[in-house]
Design a protein around this motif. Structure first.
Motif, short mmCIF file in Angstrom:
data_model
loop_
_atom_site.label_atom_id
_atom_site.label_comp_id
_atom_site.label_asym_id
_atom_site.label_seq_id
_atom_site.Cartn_x
_atom_site.Cartn_y
_atom_site.Cartn_z
N GLY A 1 -0.37 4.64 -1.82
CA GLY A 1 -0.76 5.76 -0.97
C GLY A 1 -0.07 7.05 -1.37
O GLY A 1 -0.69 8.13 -1.40
N PRO B 1 0.79 -1.24 0.00
CA PRO B 1 0.00 0.00 0.00
C PRO B 1 0.82 1.28 0.00
O PRO B 1 0.30 2.33 -0.39
CB PRO B 1 -0.83 -0.12 1.29
CG PRO B 1 0.00 -1.01 2.17
CD PRO B 1 0.67 -2.00 1.26
N ARG C 1 -10.28 6.52 2.16
CA ARG C 1 -9.72 7.87 2.07
C ARG C 1 -9.93 8.53 0.71
O ARG C 1 -10.05 9.76 0.63
CB ARG C 1 -8.22 7.84 2.38
CG ARG C 1 -7.88 7.56 3.83
CD ARG C 1 -6.39 7.37 4.00
NE ARG C 1 -5.62 8.49 3.44
CZ ARG C 1 -4.33 8.44 3.11
NH1 ARG C 1 -3.66 7.29 3.26
NH2 ARG C 1 -3.72 9.50 2.63
N ASP D 1 -8.35 0.72 3.58
CA ASP D 1 -8.11 2.04 4.17
C ASP D 1 -7.97 3.11 3.09
O ASP D 1 -8.51 4.22 3.21
CB ASP D 1 -6.84 2.03 5.03
CG ASP D 1 -6.97 1.23 6.31
OD1 ASP D 1 -8.11 0.94 6.72
OD2 ASP D 1 -5.92 0.88 6.90
N LEU D 2 -7.25 2.78 2.03
CA LEU D 2 -7.09 3.74 0.93
C LEU D 2 -8.43 4.02 0.25
O LEU D 2 -8.72 5.16 -0.14
CB LEU D 2 -6.07 3.23 -0.08
CG LEU D 2 -4.61 3.22 0.39
CD1 LEU D 2 -3.71 2.60 -0.68
CD2 LEU D 2 -4.14 4.64 0.71
N GLU E 1 -5.17 -2.62 4.52
CA GLU E 1 -4.51 -1.36 4.15
C GLU E 1 -5.10 -0.78 2.85
O GLU E 1 -5.23 0.44 2.72
CB GLU E 1 -3.01 -1.58 4.01
CG GLU E 1 -2.32 -1.90 5.32
CD GLU E 1 -2.37 -3.38 5.69
OE1 GLU E 1 -3.09 -4.14 5.02
OE2 GLU E 1 -1.68 -3.77 6.65
#
Length: 304
Positions: A190, A186, A220, A216-217, A213
């Motif tokens: 990211g 990631p 976001r 999570d991106l 992970e």
């Protein structure tokens, strides 16, 4: 090098099982964003790689649909896949433009294939990517593991800027399965998204094994999606199980998860990917979105 083809057709049970799945959900078809079509000699080398994976990893990887090109297209149609892709990728410079020329011709003679293109960090990448977009490319493929490059290479800056502006998605293999590489994981993605927050990326294989992970991106960045390719299957779960604690996140991101299968390079029948999604227990609305509606919306497919 010629491809060694199997003369066996797909099991009739596969087509019937996939048809029953579609009919139960009331779907007009499936949209599979991660299928592979490429020039014969390139595909032969890919199949050679998978054939060698048993000795390398202690794990055999039989190609279930080792057929000639038209038979593979016909099988997807028989399975009720109304739109699919021609995922292809270079492993060295001066290869991507040639692959793009082949894929444009393939899309022209295969109307249910979403015109697919690719790129590599090299001089002129921005030019041939712009040309591909202007010629109708609707999706790109990037493979950080095979290509061995950093997605933040400055040679790709014009590529990412153009794709973000045009809103054309890239399916990107950036997770560390089946083996980590210098730029998988990631972290590099990211950093890329921090510079291009509107970039439409589709994380291949749900980012396995770094599922959490990459979710999570997606939380976001609103233009990040994930494809299901091989995720949740028995084959993948043995070495990179999806964390049970993240199932609720799959439901919450249900409008940004897309069906992908890796056809024809899968070591099990096509219907197993669908069964693996169904047994997650996230409901029929989620399955309808993942297997058809999300991609149909992303690519503005006509209603049937």
């Amino acid at each position: 090098m010629s491809i060694q083809l199997s003369g066996a057709a797909a099991s009739p049970a596969t087509a019937e099982t996939v048809r029953a799945f579609r009919e139960r959900l009331g779907l007009p078809g499936l949209v599979d964003v991660h299928t592979h079509f490429m020039p014969e000699r390139v595909l032969a080398k890919v199949w050679d790689y998978f054939d060698a994976m048993g000795p390398l990893t202690g794990r055999p990887w039989p190609i279930t649909y080792r057929h000639e090109e038209q038979q593979r297209v016909d099988l997807l149609r028989e399975f009720g896949v109304r739109a699919f892709t021609a995922m292809l990728y270079p492993h060295k410079p001066a290869m991507a433009a040639w692959l793009n020329s082949w894929s444009a011709e393939f899309a022209a003679r295969t109307p249910d294939c979403l015109h697919t293109a690719t790129f590599f960090p090299e001089e002129g990448a921005g030019h041939y990517v712009r040309q591909a977009v202007e010629n109708g490319a609707r999706i790109f493929k990037a493979h950080l593991q095979v290509g061995g490059y950093d997605p933040n290479d400055e040679l790709l800056d014009p590529v990412w800027g153009l794709l973000a502006e045009a809103g054309v998605p890239t399916v990107i293999h950036c997770g560390s399965m089946p083996a980590p590489a210098p730029y998988t994981g990631p972290g590099p993605i990211g950093r890329l998204l921090a510079r291009h927050p509107r970039l439409p990326l589709v994380i291949a294989h749900m980012g396995m094994p770094e599922y959490t992970e990459f979710l999570d991106l997606a939380d976001r960045f609103a233009e990040v999606r994930l494809d299901t390719t091989m995720a949740f299957t028995d084959f993948a779960e043995r070495t990179g199980p999806f964390p049970a604690g993240d199932l609720g996140r799959l439901a919450a991101l249900g409008d940004r998860i897309l069906l992908g299968t890796d056809f024809p390079n899968i070591p099990y029948p096509y219907e197993h990917q669908l069964a693996a999604l169904e047994r997650l227990g996230l409901g029929d609305d989620w399955l309808r979105a993942v297997c058809h509606d999300n991609a149909a919306r992303l690519f503005s497919l006509p209603s049937l």
